[in-house]
Design a protein around this motif. Structure first.
Motif, PDB file in Angstrom:
ATOM      1  N   ILE A   1       0.840  -1.200   0.000  1.00 27.66           N
ATOM      2  CA  ILE A   1       0.000   0.000   0.000  1.00 27.66           C
ATOM      3  C   ILE A   1       0.875   1.251   0.000  1.00 27.66           C
ATOM      4  N   ALA A   2       1.980   1.215   0.737  1.00 30.27           N
ATOM      5  CA  ALA A   2       2.877   2.369   0.786  1.00 30.27           C
ATOM      6  C   ALA A   2       3.455   2.667  -0.602  1.00 30.27           C
ATOM      7  N   SER A   3       3.836   1.624  -1.341  1.00 34.45           N
ATOM      8  CA  SER A   3       4.379   1.847  -2.695  1.00 34.45           C
ATOM      9  C   SER A   3       3.330   2.420  -3.623  1.00 34.45           C
ATOM     10  N   ILE A   4       2.096   1.935  -3.488  1.00 37.00           N
ATOM     11  CA  ILE A   4       1.015   2.442  -4.343  1.00 37.00           C
ATOM     12  C   ILE A   4       0.749   3.913  -4.039  1.00 37.00           C
ATOM     13  N   VAL A   5       0.772   4.278  -2.759  1.00 36.14           N
ATOM     14  CA  VAL A   5       0.561   5.684  -2.379  1.00 36.14           C
ATOM     15  C   VAL A   5       1.676   6.557  -2.932  1.00 36.14           C
ATOM     16  N   VAL A   6       2.906   6.105  -2.829  1.00 37.95           N
ATOM     17  CA  VAL A   6       4.040   6.885  -3.345  1.00 37.95           C
ATOM     18  C   VAL A   6       3.929   7.045  -4.860  1.00 37.95           C
ATOM     19  N   VAL A   7       3.582   5.971  -5.558  1.00 38.61           N
ATOM     20  CA  VAL A   7       3.425   6.040  -7.018  1.00 38.61           C
ATOM     21  C   VAL A   7       2.304   7.006  -7.386  1.00 38.61           C
TER      22      VAL A   7
ATOM     23  N   TRP B   1       0.477  12.017  -9.512  1.00 35.22           N
ATOM     24  CA  TRP B   1      -0.409  13.168  -9.381  1.00 35.22           C
ATOM     25  C   TRP B   1       0.347  14.474  -9.651  1.00 35.22           C
ATOM     26  N   TRP B   2       1.516  14.636  -9.037  1.00 37.14           N
ATOM     27  CA  TRP B   2       2.292  15.869  -9.249  1.00 37.14           C
ATOM     28  C   TRP B   2       2.742  15.991 -10.698  1.00 37.14           C
ATOM     29  N   PHE B   3       3.125  14.871 -11.310  1.00 38.06           N
ATOM     30  CA  PHE B   3       3.519  14.899 -12.716  1.00 38.06           C
ATOM     31  C   PHE B   3       2.362  15.402 -13.573  1.00 38.06           C
ATOM     32  N   CYS B   4       1.176  14.844 -13.356  1.00 38.66           N
ATOM     33  CA  CYS B   4       0.000  15.256 -14.137  1.00 38.66           C
ATOM     34  C   CYS B   4      -0.409  16.692 -13.822  1.00 38.66           C
ATOM     35  N   PHE B   5      -0.266  17.100 -12.572  1.00 36.61           N
ATOM     36  CA  PHE B   5      -0.632  18.468 -12.191  1.00 36.61           C
ATOM     37  C   PHE B   5       0.259  19.483 -12.900  1.00 36.61           C
ATOM     38  N   PHE B   6       1.561  19.257 -12.871  1.00 34.29           N
ATOM     39  CA  PHE B   6       2.472  20.179 -13.561  1.00 34.29           C
ATOM     40  C   PHE B   6       2.259  20.133 -15.071  1.00 34.29           C
ATOM     41  N   LEU B   7       1.851  18.996 -15.589  1.00 31.98           N
ATOM     42  CA  LEU B   7       1.553  18.874 -17.010  1.00 31.98           C
ATOM     43  C   LEU B   7       0.304  19.677 -17.369  1.00 31.98           C
ATOM     44  N   ALA B   8      -0.677  19.723 -16.466  1.00 32.47           N
ATOM     45  CA  ALA B   8      -1.947  20.402 -16.745  1.00 32.47           C
ATOM     46  C   ALA B   8      -1.898  21.906 -16.489  1.00 32.47           C
TER      47      ALA B   8
ATOM     48  N   THR C   1      -5.829  14.299 -10.654  1.00 30.80           N
ATOM     49  CA  THR C   1      -6.271  13.137  -9.880  1.00 30.80           C
ATOM     50  C   THR C   1      -6.662  11.990 -10.799  1.00 30.80           C
ATOM     51  N   VAL C   2      -7.407  12.301 -11.847  1.00 27.74           N
ATOM     52  CA  VAL C   2      -7.798  11.260 -12.802  1.00 27.74           C
ATOM     53  C   VAL C   2      -6.562  10.708 -13.517  1.00 27.74           C
ATOM     54  N   GLY C   3      -5.700  11.595 -13.981  1.00 27.59           N
ATOM     55  CA  GLY C   3      -4.484  11.152 -14.665  1.00 27.59           C
ATOM     56  C   GLY C   3      -3.566  10.365 -13.752  1.00 27.59           C
TER      57      GLY C   3
ATOM     58  N   ALA D   1      -4.478   8.607 -11.141  1.00 26.06           N
ATOM     59  CA  ALA D   1      -5.097   7.298 -10.887  1.00 26.06           C
ATOM     60  C   ALA D   1      -4.870   6.352 -12.062  1.00 26.06           C
ATOM     61  N   VAL D   2      -5.011   6.858 -13.273  1.00 28.36           N
ATOM     62  CA  VAL D   2      -4.796   6.016 -14.462  1.00 28.36           C
ATOM     63  C   VAL D   2      -3.341   5.574 -14.546  1.00 28.36           C
ATOM     64  N   MET D   3      -2.430   6.504 -14.297  1.00 24.46           N
ATOM     65  CA  MET D   3      -1.010   6.148 -14.329  1.00 24.46           C
ATOM     66  C   MET D   3      -0.665   5.133 -13.241  1.00 24.46           C
ATOM     67  N   THR D   4      -1.229   5.321 -12.046  1.00 25.59           N
ATOM     68  CA  THR D   4      -0.967   4.399 -10.940  1.00 25.59           C
ATOM     69  C   THR D   4      -1.498   3.009 -11.262  1.00 25.59           C
ATOM     70  N   LEU D   5      -2.704   2.933 -11.817  1.00 25.83           N
ATOM     71  CA  LEU D   5      -3.245   1.628 -12.203  1.00 25.83           C
ATOM     72  C   LEU D   5      -2.361   0.952 -13.245  1.00 25.83           C
ATOM     73  N   GLY D   6      -1.882   1.731 -14.209  1.00 26.59           N
ATOM     74  CA  GLY D   6      -1.003   1.170 -15.236  1.00 26.59           C
ATOM     75  C   GLY D   6       0.305   0.664 -14.665  1.00 26.59           C
ATOM     76  N   ILE D   7       0.896   1.444 -13.779  1.00 34.14           N
ATOM     77  CA  ILE D   7       2.169   1.045 -13.176  1.00 34.14           C
ATOM     78  C   ILE D   7       1.973  -0.174 -12.286  1.00 34.14           C
ATOM     79  N   CYS D   8       0.881  -0.198 -11.505  1.00 34.23           N
ATOM     80  CA  CYS D   8       0.598  -1.359 -10.657  1.00 34.23           C
ATOM     81  C   CYS D   8       0.390  -2.619 -11.498  1.00 34.23           C
TER      82      CYS D   8
END
Length: 78
Positions: A3-9, A14-21, A54-56, A58-65
């Motif tokens: 769970i800790a790794s998923i939260v970190v990812v 989230w920050w990557f997508c935020f700066f992108l947006a 947040t949406v981006g 979540a999608v990236m996290t699901l893909g990485i997981c």
């Protein structure tokens, strides 16, 4: 993944997508008042960009997981 790794990812995604947006939909003032930055956006719409992040994220996290749990990329040594 723990769970800790998923939260970190998710946080990093989230920050990557935020700066992108951030630059999307930015319009500047034509004639700023004295003391105001000419490059500041008229309506930054931070809330909307946070939702997109947040949406981006979540999608990236699901893909990485998926990639890690399906063992397509292994981080185990030995």
């Amino acid at each position: 993944m723990s769970i800790a790794s998923i939260v970190v990812v998710f946080v990093l995604s989230w920050w990557f997508c935020f700066f992108l947006a951030l630059p999307f939909g930015v319009s500047r003032t034509e004639h700023p008042q004295s003391g105001h930055d000419g490059g500041a956006p008229l309506r930054p719409r931070i809330g909307r960009k946070a939702i997109y992040a947040t949406v981006g994220g979540a999608v990236m996290t699901l893909g990485i997981c998926y990639v890690v749990m399906a063992d397509l990329i292994s981080f185990h040594t030995g």
